[in-house]
Enzyme design. Structure first.
Site, PDB file in Angstrom:
ATOM      1  N   TYR A  73     -28.620 -19.657  25.503  1.00  0.00           N
ATOM      2  CA  TYR A  73     -29.089 -19.841  24.133  1.00  0.00           C
ATOM      3  C   TYR A  73     -30.436 -20.571  24.125  1.00  0.00           C
ATOM      4  CZ  TYR A  73     -24.148 -18.862  23.129  1.00  0.00           C
ATOM      5  OH  TYR A  73     -22.884 -18.311  23.079  1.00  0.00           O
ATOM      6  N   HIS A  84     -19.469 -16.669  31.280  1.00  0.00           N
ATOM      7  CA  HIS A  84     -20.184 -16.081  30.149  1.00  0.00           C
ATOM      8  C   HIS A  84     -20.500 -14.606  30.378  1.00  0.00           C
ATOM      9  CE1 HIS A  84     -23.557 -16.895  26.942  1.00  0.00           C
ATOM     10  NE2 HIS A  84     -22.552 -16.189  26.474  1.00  0.00           N
TER      11      HIS A  84
END
Length: 320
Positions: A54, A138
């Site tokens: 992010y 992830h």
């Protein structure tokens, strides 16, 4: 608050998703990001999720700075491994990956045991913490062999050493998450966009398996990237233009919600939270106003008559 699987790690029922404060699609100032985290704290949110992906670490840095004023024992932080950040000399931005930040780093897929540890160490440095509570693998969609052979065992070892409290995987699909639930000893899985009013694919196998095996589910993407937040022409669904049939379905749901005096956002969040496997609903926010709106919607009581009308009109299956 509820706990994740058998880990003892506690999370609030509504969670703060940190992608937006990593400049997802558009820039957010440090001040706006900190105000969003502060608003989340004021509304009782105690679970905060982030990832190196992010904003190439920007989300982690901002989240760590904003949480530094609060007692560490009073909140839960999760981050992710699998995308290792490496410095780059190439000028430009990261918009191709969805983030309005300078491309000072590039991502390297790495689910090796060494990669997992190095990625987590770098995350701790950015967060300014000596530990995180939850670590997710992830998006290992295309790396199944590596993640089950090395990535997952590395997390299991970190948990046994007491470095992290709970481990799991976070993905935008239900199938591989179901495999994690059935074949590993994860505490939690983060399922984004696959358990919503418009996409209930996680209801087929993942959620029943989670109940059976005692694994918690954190649900993200409750609004399917926008369509369920504000259904209108041009709205996005899974980060692309919403197909006409899904837009029509969302608009019909909004009409039902309007008749019952609630917002569609409230119904979307309530639907995600209601399943017994779901420990927390993760909502991204880039401002204090968005946080307060989400908290208000989450606190809204959705009448039984609303769900009944959805079923009667074929907008919701009987078993949902």
């Amino acid at each position: 608050m509820t706990t994740l699987g058998g880990s003892g790690v506690a999370v609030s029922r509504l969670a703060f998703g940190g992608a937006a404060i990593g400049n997802l699609f558009t820039e957010v100032s440090d001040e706006q990001a900190h105000e969003a985290v502060t608003a989340a704290w004021e509304r009782g949110i105690r679970y905060f999720d982030t990832a190196p992906h992010y904003g190439l670490g920007l989300s982690e840095r901002r989240l760590g700075e904003a949480l530094a004023r609060y007692p560490r024992a009073e909140y839960t932080v999760s981050t992710k491994v699998g995308r290792r950040l490496e410095p780059t000399e190439v000028a430009g931005d990261d918009l191709a990956n969805g983030f309005a930040v300078p491309a000072a780093h590039h991502r390297v897929w790495d689910f090796s045991a060494d990669g997992v540890r190095r990625t987590l160490e770098a995350s701790l440095e950015r967060l300014g913490l000596d530990r995180v509570d939850v670590v997710y693998l992830h998006d290992p969609d295309d790396h199944a062999e590596d993640v089950f052979r090395e990535g997952y065992p590395a997390l299991e070892k970190l948990r046994s050493e007491g470095v992290v409290g709970a481990i799991g995987a976070g993905m935008n699909q239900a199938e591989m998450l179901t495999r994690f639930v059935r074949e590993t000893d994860v505490d939690v899985v983060l399922c984004a966009g696959r358990y919503t009013l418009l996409d209930r694919s996680a209801l087929d196998e993942l959620l029943p398996a989670a109940v059976e095996w005692g694994v918690s589910v954190v649900v993200g993407g409750a609004f399917n990237s926008g369509l369920l937040a504000d259904p209108r022409p041009g709205a996005t669904y899974n980060y692309a233009h919403a197909p006409t049939e899904l837009l029509d379905r969302a608009l019909r749901m909004k009409e039902v919600a309007d008749r019952h005096g609630i917002g569609l956002r409230a119904a979307a969040l309530a639907y995600c939270a209601a399943h017994p496997a779901v420990a927390s609903v993760l909502v991204g926010a880039r401002s204090a106003a968005e946080v307060h709106d989400c908290a208000d919607q989450f606190a809204t009581q959705v009448p039984d008559a609303f769900w009944q009308e959805l079923r009667e009109t074929g907008l919701l299956e009987e078993q949902a």
